[in-house]
Design a protein around this motif. Sequence first.
Motif, PDB file in Angstrom:
ATOM      1  N   MET A   1      27.440  -1.257  16.269  1.00  0.00           N
ATOM      2  CA  MET A   1      26.132  -0.646  16.015  1.00  0.00           C
ATOM      3  C   MET A   1      25.057  -1.733  15.967  1.00  0.00           C
ATOM      4  N   LEU A   2      24.783  -2.276  17.139  1.00  0.00           N
ATOM      5  CA  LEU A   2      23.815  -3.355  17.223  1.00  0.00           C
ATOM      6  C   LEU A   2      22.408  -2.906  16.849  1.00  0.00           C
ATOM      7  N   TYR A   3      22.130  -1.623  17.028  1.00  0.00           N
ATOM      8  CA  TYR A   3      20.781  -1.129  16.736  1.00  0.00           C
ATOM      9  C   TYR A   3      20.417  -1.266  15.260  1.00  0.00           C
ATOM     10  N   LEU A   4      21.415  -1.410  14.377  1.00  0.00           N
ATOM     11  CA  LEU A   4      21.127  -1.595  12.950  1.00  0.00           C
ATOM     12  C   LEU A   4      20.354  -2.880  12.701  1.00  0.00           C
ATOM     13  N   LEU A   5      20.586  -3.885  13.543  1.00  0.00           N
ATOM     14  CA  LEU A   5      19.870  -5.146  13.393  1.00  0.00           C
ATOM     15  C   LEU A   5      18.392  -4.991  13.736  1.00  0.00           C
ATOM     16  N   ILE A   6      18.073  -3.955  14.510  1.00  0.00           N
ATOM     17  CA  ILE A   6      16.680  -3.669  14.870  1.00  0.00           C
ATOM     18  C   ILE A   6      16.065  -2.679  13.885  1.00  0.00           C
ATOM     19  N   VAL A   7      16.828  -1.669  13.527  1.00  0.00           N
ATOM     20  CA  VAL A   7      16.319  -0.623  12.632  1.00  0.00           C
ATOM     21  C   VAL A   7      16.176  -1.144  11.204  1.00  0.00           C
ATOM     22  N   GLY A   8      17.100  -2.017  10.780  1.00  0.00           N
ATOM     23  CA  GLY A   8      17.119  -2.500   9.400  1.00  0.00           C
ATOM     24  C   GLY A   8      15.797  -3.071   8.918  1.00  0.00           C
ATOM     25  N   PRO A   9      15.204  -4.038   9.638  1.00  0.00           N
ATOM     26  CA  PRO A   9      13.917  -4.585   9.184  1.00  0.00           C
ATOM     27  C   PRO A   9      12.800  -3.544   9.143  1.00  0.00           C
ATOM     28  N   ILE A  10      12.828  -2.580  10.083  1.00  0.00           N
ATOM     29  CA  ILE A  10      11.798  -1.536  10.085  1.00  0.00           C
ATOM     30  C   ILE A  10      11.929  -0.663   8.840  1.00  0.00           C
ATOM     31  N   VAL A  11      13.165  -0.326   8.468  1.00  0.00           N
ATOM     32  CA  VAL A  11      13.401   0.451   7.253  1.00  0.00           C
ATOM     33  C   VAL A  11      12.882  -0.305   6.039  1.00  0.00           C
ATOM     34  N   ALA A  12      13.179  -1.603   5.979  1.00  0.00           N
ATOM     35  CA  ALA A  12      12.693  -2.413   4.854  1.00  0.00           C
ATOM     36  C   ALA A  12      11.171  -2.440   4.836  1.00  0.00           C
ATOM     37  N   GLY A  13      10.538  -2.539   6.021  1.00  0.00           N
ATOM     38  CA  GLY A  13       9.081  -2.537   6.085  1.00  0.00           C
ATOM     39  C   GLY A  13       8.476  -1.219   5.646  1.00  0.00           C
ATOM     40  N   VAL A  14       9.097  -0.107   6.042  1.00  0.00           N
ATOM     41  CA  VAL A  14       8.608   1.210   5.635  1.00  0.00           C
ATOM     42  C   VAL A  14       8.707   1.379   4.123  1.00  0.00           C
ATOM     43  N   LEU A  15       9.781   0.857   3.525  1.00  0.00           N
ATOM     44  CA  LEU A  15       9.932   0.942   2.068  1.00  0.00           C
ATOM     45  C   LEU A  15       8.798   0.219   1.351  1.00  0.00           C
ATOM     46  N   THR A  16       8.354  -0.910   1.917  1.00  0.00           N
ATOM     47  CA  THR A  16       7.246  -1.626   1.273  1.00  0.00           C
ATOM     48  C   THR A  16       5.950  -0.814   1.319  1.00  0.00           C
ATOM     49  N   LEU A  17       5.807   0.035   2.343  1.00  0.00           N
ATOM     50  CA  LEU A  17       4.612   0.879   2.425  1.00  0.00           C
ATOM     51  C   LEU A  17       4.720   2.102   1.520  1.00  0.00           C
ATOM     52  N   LEU A  18       5.929   2.674   1.425  1.00  0.00           N
ATOM     53  CA  LEU A  18       6.121   3.883   0.624  1.00  0.00           C
ATOM     54  C   LEU A  18       5.962   3.620  -0.861  1.00  0.00           C
ATOM     55  N   PHE A  19       6.338   2.401  -1.281  1.00  0.00           N
ATOM     56  CA  PHE A  19       6.291   2.078  -2.710  1.00  0.00           C
ATOM     57  C   PHE A  19       5.251   0.991  -2.955  1.00  0.00           C
ATOM     58  N   LYS A  20       4.029   1.268  -2.532  1.00  0.00           N
ATOM     59  CA  LYS A  20       2.960   0.288  -2.618  1.00  0.00           C
ATOM     60  C   LYS A  20       2.709  -0.179  -4.051  1.00  0.00           C
ATOM     61  N   GLU A  21       2.850   0.731  -4.989  1.00  0.00           N
ATOM     62  CA  GLU A  21       2.501   0.394  -6.365  1.00  0.00           C
ATOM     63  C   GLU A  21       3.627  -0.341  -7.080  1.00  0.00           C
ATOM     64  N   LYS A  22       4.762  -0.470  -6.439  1.00  0.00           N
ATOM     65  CA  LYS A  22       5.889  -1.171  -7.049  1.00  0.00           C
ATOM     66  C   LYS A  22       6.175  -2.435  -6.249  1.00  0.00           C
ATOM     67  N   ASP A  23       6.734  -3.410  -6.942  1.00  0.00           N
ATOM     68  CA  ASP A  23       7.081  -4.666  -6.286  1.00  0.00           C
ATOM     69  C   ASP A  23       8.414  -4.500  -5.557  1.00  0.00           C
ATOM     70  N   THR A  24       8.340  -4.388  -4.247  1.00  0.00           N
ATOM     71  CA  THR A  24       9.553  -4.184  -3.443  1.00  0.00           C
ATOM     72  C   THR A  24      10.022  -5.479  -2.782  1.00  0.00           C
ATOM     73  N   ARG A  25       9.431  -6.594  -3.166  1.00  0.00           N
ATOM     74  CA  ARG A  25       9.776  -7.847  -2.493  1.00  0.00           C
ATOM     75  C   ARG A  25      11.244  -8.224  -2.692  1.00  0.00           C
ATOM     76  N   LEU A  26      11.753  -8.020  -3.897  1.00  0.00           N
ATOM     77  CA  LEU A  26      13.153  -8.356  -4.151  1.00  0.00           C
ATOM     78  C   LEU A  26      14.074  -7.470  -3.322  1.00  0.00           C
ATOM     79  N   LEU A  27      13.765  -6.177  -3.238  1.00  0.00           N
ATOM     80  CA  LEU A  27      14.557  -5.262  -2.423  1.00  0.00           C
ATOM     81  C   LEU A  27      14.512  -5.684  -0.955  1.00  0.00           C
ATOM     82  N   THR A  28      13.338  -6.092  -0.493  1.00  0.00           N
ATOM     83  CA  THR A  28      13.190  -6.541   0.892  1.00  0.00           C
ATOM     84  C   THR A  28      14.075  -7.749   1.179  1.00  0.00           C
ATOM     85  N   ILE A  29      14.107  -8.685   0.250  1.00  0.00           N
ATOM     86  CA  ILE A  29      14.934  -9.882   0.435  1.00  0.00           C
ATOM     87  C   ILE A  29      16.416  -9.530   0.413  1.00  0.00           C
ATOM     88  N   LEU A  30      16.805  -8.580  -0.434  1.00  0.00           N
ATOM     89  CA  LEU A  30      18.202  -8.136  -0.462  1.00  0.00           C
ATOM     90  C   LEU A  30      18.601  -7.491   0.861  1.00  0.00           C
TER      91      LEU A  30
END
Length: 535
Positions: A1-30
């Motif tokens: 499932m090579l596409y996970l390497l492409i989709v994964g960062p986009i999912v992490a980026g979307v999470l940072t937008l959805l939870f603007k009021e919370k610090d998602t930086r640690l989750l992004t690094i994980l």
Amino acid sequence: MLYLLIVGPIVAGVLTLLFKEKDTRLLTILIQLALLFYALHIFIDVRLNGTLFNYMSHVPEGLAITLMADAISTVFVLMTSTLFLVMMIYAYHKVYFTTTFGFLFLVLQALITGLFLSTDLFNLYVLLEVSTVTVSILIMINKEKQAIYDGMIYFFVNVIGTAFLLFGIGMLYRTTGLLEMNAIAEVLPLVEDSRSLFLAFAFMMTTLSLKTAVVPLFSWLPKAHGTPSAPPVVSAILSGLYIKTGVYLFIRFSTMFSAAIAIQELFLVIGFATSIFGFVMALGQNDIKMILAYSTVSQIGLIMIGLTMGAEKAYWGSLFHIFSHAIFKSTLFLAAGTVYHYYGTRDIRQIRGVLKAMPLVGAAILFGVLGVTGAPFFNGSISKYMIAYGSKDPLIQFGLNLINLGTITYFLKFSTILFGKDERAEEEKPPKEDKLSEILLLVMGLFIFISGVFGPLSVDWIFGYETEIFTAGYFEKGLVYLLMLLAGTGLYNGVIKESGVLDDISHLELTFNAIITAMTGNFIFIIGYLYWVFY
């Protein structure tokens, strides 16, 4: 499932937008850490079992949208995952690490990974177009006047340049009826008249000439990579990694066309011209980021030399230099950002005493300089050794020595920031960067040294290519390095520093109209060269 390497960062980026009021930086690094381990898993799987294909639809092979992980692409993907994790950790406490920045930065990671894995030409065009938009916004993200100007130049030049690729893809599709690179490579030997491929080849190689910033299509790179207000991680990723997408596509496209069109000797000459021009321009700069930006132009030229020399050892040496350059150039750009934050200037003439003021950052800069100049026991020395041993031609050897002399000379100029005394009063000095960033820089610097000490093992582990470094030859290269260090010192202090001989050309760059004209001229030149060589 090579596409996970492409989709994964986009999912992490979307999470940072959805939870603007919370610090998602640690989750992004994980998430980044998880992507790194998955990229490592794919790398090991390919090494043990061979090339992996991921077909994105249930249609015959050659027609399906395909992702491919082979011995080269997996290295680039692993390098991408590693560098983006490092950049995210470096930027963790920085004020520019906003939700918008995090989203754009992660989208760029997905696009770069897609460029390394995709074998569909139209997909590559789309990925290049979207990455152009993303990079332009990242350059302009602080909304300063110079950044907006640089970002817009980058955007329009690269959009027009990518249009050349689209024309080439359309012509190739008209001839073959295919868009998948491996399938195209299989049918090109069946094409009766290779002249039907000339336009497609020239269009596509013009785009890659722009993307790799070779002469004469280089002027956009210093603007993009050296933008004053761009976050250091943006400059580091652009110069350390993103520029390599053009080199990677050059490798893939050259392989695809090789059965019908092979003109490596032309790009060998272009590589030498680019490398020499890059170091001449770097010598004339006084801005630490601009020196590093023009250094990238020069090093890309060196990589092109090794790729087109026609020798197996030089080819793999160039690939290892891509890896080495990604590490030491990322280190140097991040360190330059840290130095600018502390000193409040990027003028090399006003920065002194970095080693004393910031020992960890100074040590990282020293390791990076030793790496890029090819000092013995550092990773750059291994890749340059392999490239040099690709040919015994005296002219090529002279050219490679000239390039290394130029590299040593402008980095002697750059290294003046390490020594001397900082004349500013204590009350003028801003607080230093957080200690985590400085430690991270030192770790990156140490990796430059470790991957050089264990050079042959590094090449074997990374690329699966067994190379032998002859002690006598390596010792000889070490002596040559010392002689060039002495020559470079004399050249810098006796000619460049005192005479200001390069001041007049240090600001030489093409305007937007000139770049477009040069792009058109480059296309016409390649067409003419093809007819001259083959007919």
